[in-house]
Design a protein around this motif. Structure first.
Motif, PDB file in Angstrom:
ATOM      1  N   LEU A   1     -57.125  27.015 -33.398  1.00 37.07           N
ATOM      2  CA  LEU A   1     -57.994  26.803 -34.548  1.00 37.07           C
ATOM      3  C   LEU A   1     -57.533  27.778 -35.620  1.00 37.07           C
ATOM      4  O   LEU A   1     -57.613  28.991 -35.440  1.00 37.07           O
TER       5      LEU A   1
ATOM      6  N   TYR B   1     -59.707  24.799 -39.822  1.00 44.58           N
ATOM      7  CA  TYR B   1     -61.128  24.909 -40.156  1.00 44.58           C
ATOM      8  C   TYR B   1     -61.239  25.110 -41.659  1.00 44.58           C
ATOM      9  O   TYR B   1     -60.649  26.043 -42.211  1.00 44.58           O
TER      10      TYR B   1
ATOM     11  N   LEU C   1     -68.826  25.787 -36.515  1.00 45.27           N
ATOM     12  CA  LEU C   1     -67.727  26.725 -36.256  1.00 45.27           C
ATOM     13  C   LEU C   1     -67.731  27.170 -34.798  1.00 45.27           C
ATOM     14  O   LEU C   1     -66.678  27.221 -34.152  1.00 45.27           O
TER      15      LEU C   1
ATOM     16  N   ILE D   1     -64.613  26.595 -32.145  1.00 40.98           N
ATOM     17  CA  ILE D   1     -63.986  27.686 -31.392  1.00 40.98           C
ATOM     18  C   ILE D   1     -64.090  27.449 -29.903  1.00 40.98           C
ATOM     19  O   ILE D   1     -63.161  27.670 -29.152  1.00 40.98           O
ATOM     20  N   THR D   2     -65.233  26.939 -29.473  1.00 40.05           N
ATOM     21  CA  THR D   2     -65.456  26.696 -28.047  1.00 40.05           C
ATOM     22  C   THR D   2     -64.540  25.601 -27.564  1.00 40.05           C
ATOM     23  O   THR D   2     -63.982  25.625 -26.528  1.00 40.05           O
TER      24      THR D   2
END
Length: 73
Positions: free
Chosen positions: A5, A37, A68, A72-73
């Motif tokens: 990311l 992102y 967000l 990220i996860t």
């Protein structure tokens, strides 16, 4: 598969950081995926009271912050 990311710390439309991230995304090697992102400017200022406030004792995470966290996860 490696997932990356990429987040630019600059909000300028013609930022050199954004240009580097775009080049990275276009030239990703096999076995690697780059997601860019682009919601940094929509993130609210962090306030722990909003996260853990009295809203059913669990607080509420702002929608863009949740997006967000999910990315990220």
């Amino acid at each position: 598969m490696i997932d990356i990311l990429a987040i630019s710390g600059s909000l300028r439309a013609v930022s050199s950081n954004r240009a580097l991230i775009a080049a990275l995304a276009r030239n990703t090697p096999p076995g690697c995926r780059v997601s860019v992102y682009d919601g940094l400017g929509r993130l609210p200022i962090f306030n722990p009271d909003d996260e853990y406030g009295p809203d059913d004792q669990g607080g509420r995470t702002p929608r863009e912050a949740t997006a967000l966290i999910d990315a990220i996860t």
